[in-house]
Write an enzyme that holds these catalytic residues in place. Structure first.
Site, PDB file in Angstrom:
ATOM      1  N   GLU A 121       0.824  -1.206   0.000  1.00 50.48           N
ATOM      2  CA  GLU A 121       0.000   0.000   0.000  1.00 50.48           C
ATOM      3  C   GLU A 121       0.853   1.249   0.000  1.00 50.48           C
ATOM      4  O   GLU A 121       1.949   1.254   0.527  1.00 50.48           O
ATOM      5  CB  GLU A 121      -0.819   0.053   1.293  1.00 50.48           C
ATOM      6  CG  GLU A 121      -1.749  -1.081   1.445  1.00 50.48           C
ATOM      7  CD  GLU A 121      -2.143  -1.268   2.892  1.00 50.48           C
ATOM      8  OE1 GLU A 121      -2.159  -0.273   3.647  1.00 50.48           O
ATOM      9  OE2 GLU A 121      -2.421  -2.407   3.264  1.00 50.48           O
ATOM     10  N   CYS A 161      -1.296   1.325   8.616  1.00 53.34           N
ATOM     11  CA  CYS A 161      -0.394   0.432   7.892  1.00 53.34           C
ATOM     12  C   CYS A 161      -0.967  -0.964   7.733  1.00 53.34           C
ATOM     13  O   CYS A 161      -1.314  -1.612   8.689  1.00 53.34           O
ATOM     14  CB  CYS A 161       0.911   0.284   8.652  1.00 53.34           C
ATOM     15  SG  CYS A 161       1.773   1.798   8.845  1.00 53.34           S
TER      16      CYS A 161
HETATM   17  N1  SAH Z   1       8.597   0.527  10.628  1.00 51.14           N
HETATM   18  C1  SAH Z   1       8.663   1.951  10.583  1.00 51.14           C
HETATM   19  C2  SAH Z   1       7.732   2.605   9.565  1.00 51.14           C
HETATM   20  C3  SAH Z   1       6.366   2.049   9.345  1.00 51.14           C
HETATM   21  S1  SAH Z   1       5.051   2.435  10.419  1.00 51.14           S
HETATM   22  C4  SAH Z   1       8.406   2.527  11.966  1.00 51.14           C
HETATM   23  O1  SAH Z   1       8.121   1.774  12.876  1.00 51.14           O
HETATM   24  O2  SAH Z   1       8.568   3.728  12.141  1.00 51.14           O
HETATM   25  C5  SAH Z   1       4.772   4.156  10.364  1.00 51.14           C
HETATM   26  C6  SAH Z   1       4.302   4.715  11.694  1.00 51.14           C
HETATM   27  O3  SAH Z   1       2.931   4.363  11.976  1.00 51.14           O
HETATM   28  C7  SAH Z   1       5.105   4.213  12.873  1.00 51.14           C
HETATM   29  O4  SAH Z   1       5.302   5.272  13.769  1.00 51.14           O
HETATM   30  C8  SAH Z   1       4.186   3.167  13.448  1.00 51.14           C
HETATM   31  O5  SAH Z   1       4.515   2.847  14.768  1.00 51.14           O
HETATM   32  C9  SAH Z   1       2.827   3.813  13.269  1.00 51.14           C
HETATM   33  N2  SAH Z   1       1.679   2.904  13.310  1.00 51.14           N
HETATM   34  C10 SAH Z   1       1.605   1.611  12.944  1.00 51.14           C
HETATM   35  N3  SAH Z   1       0.366   1.135  13.104  1.00 51.14           N
HETATM   36  C11 SAH Z   1      -0.373   2.162  13.590  1.00 51.14           C
HETATM   37  C12 SAH Z   1      -1.734   2.302  13.960  1.00 51.14           C
HETATM   38  N4  SAH Z   1      -2.581   1.283  13.882  1.00 51.14           N
HETATM   39  N5  SAH Z   1      -2.151   3.499  14.416  1.00 51.14           N
HETATM   40  C13 SAH Z   1      -1.283   4.554  14.493  1.00 51.14           C
HETATM   41  N6  SAH Z   1       0.008   4.480  14.154  1.00 51.14           N
HETATM   42  C14 SAH Z   1       0.466   3.296  13.710  1.00 51.14           C
END
Ligand code: SAH
Length: 350
Positions: A91, A340
């Site tokens: 995505e 994500c």
């Molecule tokens: N792996 C990397 C980038 C991908 S996630 C990282 O951890 O930074 C991008 C951001 O969205 C990260 O800060 C992650 O912790 C957050 N994230 C993931 N799932 C989420 C959700 N359900 N709600 C809010 N933020 C989320």
């Protein structure tokens, strides 16, 4: 089949030479790939037909296919589901802001970091994305959104996957995207988000590129962090902050801390005070801090809930009172499954 978008100028020159073609063909081809950007070999009109045929036999231009596009009602956000050549899906999200548009790019199919609130990691890591698969997320979205009459201003590598778990491909993608002779996006407009792989942070610090780093912090202390992020068992917050400080000193670029607000887990007043104290310590060491609060986008496979609005505001006020820079991320994409991995999971089930 490999995508030609994988090739930088040098490797394209080598390829053209190995095919027995004149060296200037490499430059023409590179322009078709990254400046004029065409989607069919036959549109490369200044290349001989024989060369176009040979290339088409061996390579694809675009390794992605748009499977689905979901647009927010106010047209400020659109989420794309892309099919890869091996049948996997990823995505990307297009977001429009007053100061320009941005694309949130995925770096892996799935993820092995295991954060307990994230949908991308539920089935673990499937595979790394290639540089061409990352680049094509940007090119395909620009093609879709602007039809040649505009472009995005920035990218954030904050989609599915952990970019530092696919370090070399991510850097190659950034090099292609920021190449002055190609797409020429400014490296200042590239943000990489990591859950805290210190090796990656330190490697990036030495790249000599003015990239922005975002750290997914999500907790004011190691104990809470370990409960929601397995990576916290490998690296303490102190270790990660040390790496961020090195990054800041070497690059002069501020690090943003992402903080997803999870009800009853990390959103209390005490949590806000503890986070303020940690930020103040970093500020004393000369590092500016900026916290980006993200209301959790609840994932149905996960038990975590989004914090209440009033708790998010109280949390913000405590940070502000302590003179910590804080913003609340505009909530986008909830209506289009933009957390994500959510769209990809829904696609697999249908
Ligand atoms: N792996 C990397 C980038 C991908 S996630 C990282 O951890 O930074 C991008 C951001 O969205 C990260 O800060 C992650 O912790 C957050 N994230 C993931 N799932 C989420 C959700 N359900 N709600 C809010 N933020 C989320």
């Amino acid at each position: 089949m490999n995508s030609l978008r994988e090739y930088d100028q040098q490797s394209l020159s080598d390829l053209i030479e190995s095919m027995g073609e004149k060296p200037f063909r490499a430059k023409q081809l590179y322009e078709w790939l990254h400046i004029k950007r065409v989607w069919e070999f036959d549109q490369m009109t200044n290349l001989p037909a024989g060369l176009r045929d040979k290339l088409a036999d061996e390579f694809v231009l675009d390794p992605l296919k748009v499977l689905r596009k979901q647009e927010a009602a106010d047209h400020s956000t659109a989420k794309y589901l892309f099919g890869l050549q091996d049948g996997e899906t990823v995505e990307s999200v297009w977001m429009s802001y007053k100061h320009g548009d941005s694309v949130c790019v995925s770096s892996q199919v799935g993820c092995r970091m295991g954060c307990s609130f994230c949908a991308s990691t539920i089935d673990g890591l499937v595979r790394n994305l290639t540089p061409a698969e990352m680049l094509s997320q940007v090119y395909d979205i620009e093609r879709e959104c602007y039809q040649g009459e505009g472009h995005i201003n920035s990218i954030i590598i904050m989609g599915m996957g952990e970019p530092f778990d696919n370090y070399d491909n991510v850097m190659e993608f950034i090099r292609l995207l920021t190449d002055e002779k190609g797409r020429n996006l400014s490296a200042r407009h590239v943000t990489i988000s990591t859950c805290g792989l210190t090796d990656g942070i330190l490697r990036l610090a030495d790249e000599g590129l003015p990239i922005t780093l975002a750290l997914s912090l999500h907790a004011p202390n190691d104990e809470i962090r370990r409960r929601i992020m397995p990576i916290a068992k490998a690296h303490s917050m102190d270790e990660i902050f040390d790496a961020c400080l090195t990054f800041f000193k070497k690059t002069g670029r501020r690090v943003t801390f992402e903080y997803s607000m999870i009800k009853g887990v990390n959103d209390s007043e005490d949590n806000a005070k503890e986070l303020s104290d940690r930020c103040k310590k970093l500020q004393k060491l000369g590092m500016p801090t900026h916290i980006n609060l993200i209301p959790l986008n609840a994932v149905k496979e996960r038990e975590h809930k989004r914090s209440a609005d009033k708790d998010i505001r109280t949390f913000q006020k405590i940070l502000e009172k302590n003179r910590i820079n804080v913003t609340i991320r505009r909530e986008m994409g909830g209506e289009i499954d933009a957390a994500c991995g959510q769209l990809s999971r829904n696609h697999k089930k249908t």
